[in-house]
Scaffold this motif. Structure first.
Motif, short mmCIF file in Angstrom:
data_model
loop_
_atom_site.label_atom_id
_atom_site.label_comp_id
_atom_site.label_asym_id
_atom_site.label_seq_id
_atom_site.Cartn_x
_atom_site.Cartn_y
_atom_site.Cartn_z
N ALA A 104 -9.92 -1.61 15.99
CA ALA A 104 -9.47 -1.45 14.62
C ALA A 104 -8.98 -2.78 14.06
N ASP A 105 -9.44 -3.12 12.87
CA ASP A 105 -9.02 -4.34 12.19
C ASP A 105 -7.95 -3.97 11.17
N ALA B 261 -4.79 -4.01 6.19
CA ALA B 261 -4.18 -2.69 6.03
C ALA B 261 -2.93 -2.77 5.16
N THR B 262 -2.70 -1.73 4.38
CA THR B 262 -1.45 -1.62 3.65
C THR B 262 -0.35 -1.29 4.65
N ARG C 293 1.59 1.56 9.38
CA ARG C 293 2.54 2.44 10.06
C ARG C 293 1.82 3.53 10.85
N VAL C 294 0.87 4.18 10.19
CA VAL C 294 0.16 5.29 10.85
C VAL C 294 -0.71 4.78 11.99
N ALA D 291 7.00 -3.25 8.11
CA ALA D 291 6.49 -1.90 7.89
C ALA D 291 7.49 -0.83 8.32
N PHE D 292 8.35 -1.16 9.26
CA PHE D 292 9.26 -0.15 9.81
C PHE D 292 10.74 -0.50 9.63
N LYS D 293 11.04 -1.39 8.67
CA LYS D 293 12.44 -1.74 8.47
C LYS D 293 13.21 -0.56 7.91
#
Length: 230
Positions: A5-6, A10-11, A16-17, A54-56
């Motif tokens: 997966a690249d 990605a947003t 995250r997902v 992304a996870f803050k």
């Protein structure tokens, strides 16, 4: 998550997902911590700073990684897998109890082998500051299951069905995480009994309640779970 997966374009939502399943693997050893996130980011060739962004935490001030954000993403990744798996319409030919059982069982199968990650996630969700968010997570999962099962109820049944299923799902996860029986047979039996009990309850309720009984006192509370005010 596919090894090829690249994620370079990605947003943050997509990232995250995409990272969540690998974070769950690492969480078995490191808990739902920054260490688990960085391990997953390394596996996916994602810049650590981007992964942490992304996870803050929701405040976005401290820059700390949020365990609940990682758990949210893990749940979302299971949601996506479930929706993709049953997009072929096969549920349409099943009785309602089989639809629900199949959807819940798929979710259990999707996390089998990650029991320690689930155990640690449950401990995080049980922290006082996380309980409200955990309830919304359970509500969201129940809502997605019912929608895939074809439920279109708009009256108080919308809320009661989801509240009951959320409680069944939570109880089944508690059995699942400790189940060492072959092929999780004890969990499957527990789930079947609970679903059968709900079907009997729904049948009895339909006989006892008239159509003029369209609201419960707790509907407003459940509505807050459906449309939470952050």
């Amino acid at each position: 998550m596919a090894e090829t997966a690249d994620l370079s374009n990605a947003t943050l939502d997509e990232l995250r997902v995409a990272l969540a399943p690998e974070i769950a693997v690492s969480a078995m050893f490191d808990g739902w911590t920054e260490a688990a996130l960085l391990s997953a980011a390394e596996m996916a060739d994602v810049e650590p700073a981007v992964a942490k962004l992304a996870f803050k935490d929701s405040g976005g001030i401290s820059g700390r990684v949020s365990a609940m954000a990682m758990i949210d993403a893990w749940i979302a990744s299971v949601d996506q897998k479930m929706e993709a798996e049953f997009a072929d319409g096969r549920l349409d030919n099943m009785p309602i109890r089989e639809r629900i059982r199949s959807l819940v069982q798929f979710r259990l199968d999707a996390i089998e082998g990650l029991e320690e990650a689930l155990r640690r996630a449950t401990a995080v969700q049980a922290m006082p500051q996380n309980v409200a968010r955990a309830l919304r997570q359970g509500w969201s999962s129940a809502d997605k299951i019912w929608r895939l099962a074809g439920d279109t109820a708009a009256d108080y049944n919308h809320y009661t069905k989801r509240a009951i299923l959320a409680s069944i799902y939570a109880a089944t996860l508690a059995v699942f995480v400790e189940d060492d029986s072959e092929d999780k047979a004890d969990t499957r039996a527990f789930l079947d009994r609970r679903i059968e009990g709900v079907m009997k309850f729904e049948k009895a309720k339909a006989q006892l309640l008239g159509k003029d009984r369209e609201s419960f006192d707790f509907a407003r509370f459940l509505g807050r779970l459906r449309y939470p005010q952050d």
